[in-house]
Design a protein around this motif. Structure first.
Motif, mmCIF file in Angstrom:
data_model
loop_
_atom_site.group_PDB
_atom_site.id
_atom_site.type_symbol
_atom_site.label_atom_id
_atom_site.label_comp_id
_atom_site.label_asym_id
_atom_site.label_seq_id
_atom_site.Cartn_x
_atom_site.Cartn_y
_atom_site.Cartn_z
ATOM 1 N N MET A 1 0.834 -1.208 0.000
ATOM 2 C CA MET A 1 0.000 0.000 0.000
ATOM 3 C C MET A 1 0.868 1.257 0.000
ATOM 4 O O MET A 1 2.081 1.202 0.111
ATOM 5 C CB MET A 1 -0.917 -0.010 1.237
ATOM 6 C CG MET A 1 -2.097 -0.957 1.073
ATOM 7 S SD MET A 1 -3.280 -0.419 -0.169
ATOM 8 C CE MET A 1 -3.271 -1.793 -1.296
ATOM 9 N N THR A 2 0.225 2.356 -0.093
ATOM 10 C CA THR A 2 0.977 3.586 -0.293
ATOM 11 C C THR A 2 1.719 4.058 0.958
ATOM 12 O O THR A 2 2.750 4.692 0.859
ATOM 13 C CB THR A 2 0.044 4.714 -0.764
ATOM 14 O OG1 THR A 2 -1.080 4.723 0.111
ATOM 15 C CG2 THR A 2 -0.404 4.489 -2.165
ATOM 16 N N ASN A 50 -2.540 5.346 -4.989
ATOM 17 C CA ASN A 50 -2.176 6.306 -6.043
ATOM 18 C C ASN A 50 -1.353 5.587 -7.108
ATOM 19 O O ASN A 50 -1.090 4.390 -7.009
ATOM 20 C CB ASN A 50 -1.451 7.522 -5.449
ATOM 21 C CG ASN A 50 -0.111 7.135 -4.836
ATOM 22 O OD1 ASN A 50 0.524 6.166 -5.256
ATOM 23 N ND2 ASN A 50 0.310 7.888 -3.837
ATOM 24 N N THR A 51 -0.977 6.339 -8.123
ATOM 25 C CA THR A 51 -0.382 5.698 -9.303
ATOM 26 C C THR A 51 1.055 5.204 -9.058
ATOM 27 O O THR A 51 1.646 4.584 -9.929
ATOM 28 C CB THR A 51 -0.394 6.652 -10.512
ATOM 29 O OG1 THR A 51 0.147 7.907 -10.108
ATOM 30 C CG2 THR A 51 -1.804 6.862 -11.016
ATOM 31 N N ASP A 60 -5.726 6.490 -12.102
ATOM 32 C CA ASP A 60 -5.635 7.476 -11.045
ATOM 33 C C ASP A 60 -7.000 7.582 -10.358
ATOM 34 O O ASP A 60 -7.998 7.869 -11.016
ATOM 35 C CB ASP A 60 -5.245 8.820 -11.685
ATOM 36 C CG ASP A 60 -4.931 9.864 -10.640
ATOM 37 O OD1 ASP A 60 -5.143 9.590 -9.446
ATOM 38 O OD2 ASP A 60 -4.482 10.960 -11.040
ATOM 39 N N THR A 61 -7.020 7.346 -9.056
ATOM 40 C CA THR A 61 -8.315 7.340 -8.352
ATOM 41 C C THR A 61 -8.722 8.734 -7.865
ATOM 42 O O THR A 61 -9.759 8.876 -7.228
ATOM 43 C CB THR A 61 -8.279 6.385 -7.141
ATOM 44 O OG1 THR A 61 -7.215 6.782 -6.270
ATOM 45 C CG2 THR A 61 -8.063 4.949 -7.577
ATOM 46 N N LYS A 62 -7.921 9.733 -8.202
ATOM 47 C CA LYS A 62 -8.242 11.096 -7.732
ATOM 48 C C LYS A 62 -9.674 11.541 -8.042
ATOM 49 O O LYS A 62 -10.331 12.135 -7.179
ATOM 50 C CB LYS A 62 -7.239 12.101 -8.292
ATOM 51 C CG LYS A 62 -6.252 12.570 -7.218
ATOM 52 C CD LYS A 62 -5.389 13.713 -7.733
ATOM 53 C CE LYS A 62 -3.915 13.394 -7.619
ATOM 54 N NZ LYS A 62 -3.284 12.953 -8.884
ATOM 55 N N PRO A 63 -10.175 11.281 -9.247
ATOM 56 C CA PRO A 63 -11.556 11.711 -9.508
ATOM 57 C C PRO A 63 -12.541 11.172 -8.460
ATOM 58 O O PRO A 63 -13.536 11.827 -8.162
ATOM 59 C CB PRO A 63 -11.854 11.136 -10.890
ATOM 60 C CG PRO A 63 -10.524 10.997 -11.535
ATOM 61 C CD PRO A 63 -9.558 10.675 -10.429
#
Ligand code: ATP
Ligand code: MG
Lengths: 449, 245
Positions: A1-2, A50-51, A60-63
């Motif tokens: 994970m990030t 994130n990417t 990209d899950t930002k949206p």
């Protein structure tokens, strides 16, 4: 994970935390509470991917994270008959299950005339009344280090379907699960959770249909777990036709025992940002999984298909065939990973991904991956990206077919290769009509096929 | 009917046709022969409207209109038909549905009523006999898995149904066994009439024993270097192309 959680991510997580606390307060403390809490903690620590995360490199899950969604289902949304009738099969008798904005609709669901050995009920009900079986299976068929989306789902499970088909039972009627999202007063997220248990030598067909109306903005975060006992057969169809402003993250997790067979057919045509995951563990000799997929995108859509198959035992088979049709400025991703574990000899794994780019601005990232730790295996994989064939176009036009119709016709023929793998005639027809309806000149195409 | 004047064409700056002249009247059959790579298929493709050829000079008129500005589908509707040298396989597009739609598009263009399924099928039955086409080829995808000969027969079958005004057959006789050749020839002969014209591209005088052409032309290096009657084909068969200059 990030790992690293920045300030922005913290704000996002806080939104979910507030909803989580509210939900916990209205729910009584039951056997599942500890699962919810540990899942939510996992989510809190990892945040959204994130990417930089290899598994999310192209998506990209930002949206999704930019939006504030309400995670608590509004049970007051009323559907209209014609809307629901349009969605469910007309010429095929199914066991219909309908959810509206995440909440089970008794009115539109029909669980009559089922053998009393079979259990089909909504998850909210099962969580209360089927503790023993659920304890054994719910959350047990997802990867230990599964994504934070799955954790989020586990934390927020409100409803979904629990299906238990005992030994030797063959359910002939397809079980058609419809998740319908309709315009609500505010942007909402639903976290449907399905658990499907297939007894020894049982047989079933299950459809998961995700539909959204118009251009409503919402987020579907669904998780399905299936467990196939020895010799069981499950045909699974996923139809993703969310609204073009919707986000959809769906994970299908399946564990296969000896000689069981799982057939997955996935058609993905809706959504603004979509991720379809399939994680399969072939746990018994002779287990087999078929994965067919079609994705069609246009405008600014983004559709990502991720499959991960673990060959854990000898003589297991996996067969993947995904096709993509991309138009406009849309973007597609196919990432198929096959891992052959040590001692899993004499396995066969086939993987193919073919893409048709209809526009200059569309884009596909395709990445078939093989990790092999056994030496006596048969694995093939391949990926292609191409355009419509000029010679075919010219041939059709020389036979009086208009250019646009010829393009649609060839596009349809390309997509139909995937649908041709479906041997359930009514389902195949319905999906073909769905695909045709998304193409220019759709009424004309129908004359040629 | 067709008038090609001083036609020059190129593909990706490679010159192919270089000053070609040809005039075809209704009712005539013209045979075009010539060495490999001389530009015969290029000519056929340009007449049918294939993209990718630049016409650098000259003109083509069909029924007194500029043919080159029409799309391939418009040409097909106006009665131009190309039987391809290499018919392409089109998986997923049904052979017989394509043909029905093609026929109805052409009929519509002529302001004739469209045929319904029943009328169409009886027409198909009749024409199938003519080219002795195997019935199960009808319902398959266009040319998919057809043998070389079956593809050629299918082209002639389409021609028989569509009844074009100008039919261009690009080496339809190549790859056919002797029986198939006769059948194809009969198909063409049965369609011959005062209103219809044919351009037959062929390498073999043999075909012309069965379809008697009005004219034989030799196409070499992008232009017609000799024209004559059927006897020219026999001469070519004996002497090859080298003697013509
Ligand atoms: N798209 C293309 N790009 C490049 N060269 C081309 C193209 N199409 C045709 N040519 C060239 O143009 C020339 C004429 O080709 P064409 O197919 O018209 O010959 P042909 O007379 O039909 O030959 P054959 O008897 O072998 O069928 C050849 O040298 C061929 O390689
Ligand atoms: Mg040629």
């Amino acid at each position: 994970m990030t790992g690293f959680i920045n300030k922005k991510m913290k704000d996002i997580i806080d939104n979910y935390a507030a909803d989580f606390t509210e939900l916990q307060s209205i729910r009584k403390n039951d056997w599942f509470s500890k699962h919810r809490k540990s899942a939510f903690n996992f989510f809190k620590e990892s945040g959204f991917p994130n990417t930089k995360n290899e598994d999310w490199k192209y998506t990209d899950t930002k949206p999704i994270t930019k939006n504030v969604f309400s995670n608590i289902s509004n049970t007051n949304i009323v559907a209209r008959d014609n809307e629901v009738n349009e969605i469910i099969f007309k010429d095929l008798e199914c066991i219909n299950l309908v959810f509206i904005n995440g909440a089970y609709s008794e009115e539109y669901s029909d669980i009559k005339n089922i053998s009393d050995k079979v259990i089909i009920k909504n998850m909210a009900n099962a969580l209360v009344n089927d503790e023993n079986l659920l304890k054994e299976h719910l959350t047990q068929h997802i990867d230990q280090d599964s994504s934070s989306f799955t954790a989020l789902n586990t934390a927020f499970i409100q409803d979904g379907i629990y299906i238990n088909i005992p030994k030797d039972i063959d359910i002939e009627r397809p079980i058609n699960i419809n998740y319908i999202s309709m315009d609500g007063s505010n942007a909402f997220a639903t976290h449907p959770r399905n658990l499907i248990l297939m007894g020894e030598n049982s047989n079933a067909t299950i459809i998961e249909n995700y539909v959204g109306n118009g251009d409503s903005n919402y987020f579907t975060n669904s998780v399905t777990e299936t467990f196939l006992s020895q010799g069981a057969m499950l045909k699974h169809y996923k139809i993703q036709q969310e609204s073009f402003n919707a986000f959809h993250i769906g994970s299908l997790n399946t564990s296969l025992s000896k000689d069981s067979r799982f057939e997955s057919h996935s058609v993905s045509i809706g959504g603004a940002l979509v991720r379809n995951n399939i994680n399969a563990n072939l746990n018994g000799e002779g287990a087999e999984i078929i994965m067919n997929g079609l994705y069609m995108t246009d405008n600014a859509q983004h559709v990502d298909n991720h499959t991960h198959v673990n060959h854990l035992k000898p003589h297991t088979h996996s067969h993947q065939n995904y096709r993509g049709v991309l138009n406009g400025k849309s973007r597609g991703v196919f990432n198929g990973k096959v891992v052959v574990h040590p001692k899993a000899q004499k396995i066969e794994a086939y993987q193919n991904n073919a893409n048709l780019l209809l526009s200059d601005d569309s884009e596909i990232d395709t990445k078939p991956e093989l990790e092999i730790y056994a030496d006596d295996v048969k694995c093939t994989h391949g990926a292609t990206v191409g355009q419509l064939d000029d010679d075919m176009l010219f041939y059709l036009r020389s036979r009086a077919v208009d250019e646009q119709t010829a393009r649609s016709l060839l596009t349809y023929a390309f997509a139909d290769e995937v649908l041709n793998e479906i041997n359930f005639k009514e389902i195949k027809n319905k999906l073909e009509q769905l695909v045709i309806s998304r193409l220019p000149d759709s009424s004309l195409i129908r004359e040629y096929v | 009917m067709l008038n090609i004047k001083d036609l020059y064409t190129a593909v990706e700056n490679k010159k192919i046709l270089e000053g070609l002249n040809l005039s075809v009247n209704a009712g005539e059959v013209h045979a075009i022969m010539g060495p490999n790579g001389s530009g015969k298929s290029t000519l056929a493709n340009i007449l049918a409207g294939k993209d990718g050829y630049q016409v650098t000079q000259g003109s083509v008129t069909y029924e007194d209109k500029n043919l080159l500005e029409l799309s391939p589908e418009e040409r097909a509707r106006k009665g131009v038909f190309l039987a391809f040298q290499y018919p392409v396989e089109i998986p997923g597009v049904n052979n017989i549905y394509l043909l029905k739609a093609a026929l109805n598009a052409i009929r519509k263009h002529k302001s004739e009523p469209e045929l319904d399924a029943m009328e169409f099928m009886s027409l198909v039955k009749e024409k199938m006999k003519l080219v002795q086409m195997n019935e199960d080829l009808l319902t398959r995808s266009v040319n998919e898995g057809f043998s070389g000969g079956e593809k050629k027969r299918n082209e002639v079958f389409q021609m028989a149904i569509l009844e074009p005004k100008l039919a261009i057959l690009d080496e339809t006789d190549s790859g056919l066994d002797i029986d198939a050749l006769k059948i194809v020839a009969e198909g063409v002969n049965s369609l011959r009439n005062k209103e219809r014209a044919f351009i037959l591209v062929t390498h073999y005088q043999r075909l012309l024993n069965y379809i008697k052409p009005d004219y034989v032309h030799v196409l070499s290096k992008g232009k017609i270097i000799k024209s004559g009657g059927p006897e020219l084909a026999i001469e070519l068969e004996e002497k090859g192309y080298d003697w013509i200059h």
